[in-house]
Design a protein around this motif. Structure first.
Motif, PDB file in Angstrom:
ATOM      1  N   GLU A  52      15.914 -15.036 -28.797  1.00 13.97           N
ATOM      2  CA  GLU A  52      14.665 -14.819 -29.513  1.00 13.97           C
ATOM      3  C   GLU A  52      14.369 -16.015 -30.396  1.00 13.97           C
ATOM      4  N   THR A  93      10.873 -17.849 -32.881  1.00 10.90           N
ATOM      5  CA  THR A  93       9.996 -17.650 -34.028  1.00 10.90           C
ATOM      6  C   THR A  93       8.948 -16.579 -33.769  1.00 10.90           C
ATOM      7  N   GLN A  94       8.636 -15.817 -34.812  1.00 12.05           N
ATOM      8  CA  GLN A  94       7.542 -14.846 -34.763  1.00 12.05           C
ATOM      9  C   GLN A  94       6.430 -15.358 -35.655  1.00 12.05           C
ATOM     10  N   GLN A 154       2.873 -12.955 -32.208  1.00 12.48           N
ATOM     11  CA  GLN A 154       3.622 -13.416 -31.051  1.00 12.48           C
ATOM     12  C   GLN A 154       5.051 -13.731 -31.476  1.00 12.48           C
ATOM     13  N   LYS A 155       5.963 -13.540 -30.547  1.00 14.97           N
ATOM     14  CA  LYS A 155       7.353 -13.940 -30.756  1.00 14.97           C
ATOM     15  C   LYS A 155       7.770 -14.748 -29.537  1.00 14.97           C
ATOM     16  N   THR A 156       8.427 -15.868 -29.784  1.00 20.60           N
ATOM     17  CA  THR A 156       8.880 -16.681 -28.659  1.00 20.60           C
ATOM     18  C   THR A 156      10.239 -16.201 -28.166  1.00 20.60           C
ATOM     19  N   LYS A 196       2.866  -8.904 -29.582  1.00 22.95           N
ATOM     20  CA  LYS A 196       3.456  -7.692 -30.141  1.00 22.95           C
ATOM     21  C   LYS A 196       2.798  -7.291 -31.456  1.00 22.95           C
ATOM     22  N   LEU A 229       3.263  -6.433 -35.221  1.00 19.25           N
ATOM     23  CA  LEU A 229       4.218  -6.874 -36.230  1.00 19.25           C
ATOM     24  C   LEU A 229       4.631  -5.694 -37.112  1.00 19.25           C
TER      25      LEU A 229
END
Length: 115
Positions: free
Chosen positions: A35, A37-38, A49-51, A111, A113
């Motif tokens: 996982e 950064t968000q 978004q989360k990478t 997503k 948050l």
């Protein structure tokens, strides 16, 4: 979503690991699901978004196997909802500690948050 990605790669026989889980030298292709950064969207702090980085390893004597393995990973993850490729992929570099070539594919998850 991390578990869904991990399970899909496992289901496809692509040998996924969590960060820090693989031990020893690279004897066969494997990948690490990490996982990143968000970030919130510009319009809202409720969506973002989360990478997710898929870090790929192939044995140092198998450079030619890198692209087909990465292609298999891309194909396996193509249909997952809320997951898309960012287009960022790193070039292959040698990892002397693992005796492998490594590269990565970046994805982003849309997503809600929390918090």
């Amino acid at each position: 979503m991390w578990k869904i990605i991990f399970d899909k790669l496992e289901e496809e026989g692509l040998n996924p690991y969590a960060p820090g889980q693989h031990e020893g030298l690279c004897k066969k292709p494997y990948c690490v699901v990490k996982e990143g950064t968000q970030i919130p969207s510009l319009q809202s702090n409720r969506l973002g978004q989360k990478t997710i980085d898929i870090i790929v390893f192939v044995p140092i004597n198998s450079y030619i196997a890198l692209e087909p393995y990465m292609k298999s990973i891309r194909a396996a993850l193509k249909g997952l909802p809320n997951l898309r490729k960012t287009g960022f992929e790193t070039p292959a570099i040698p990892d002397n500690d693992k005796q492998a070539y490594t590269a990565s594919i970046e994805y982003v998850i849309m997503k809600k948050l929390e918090g």
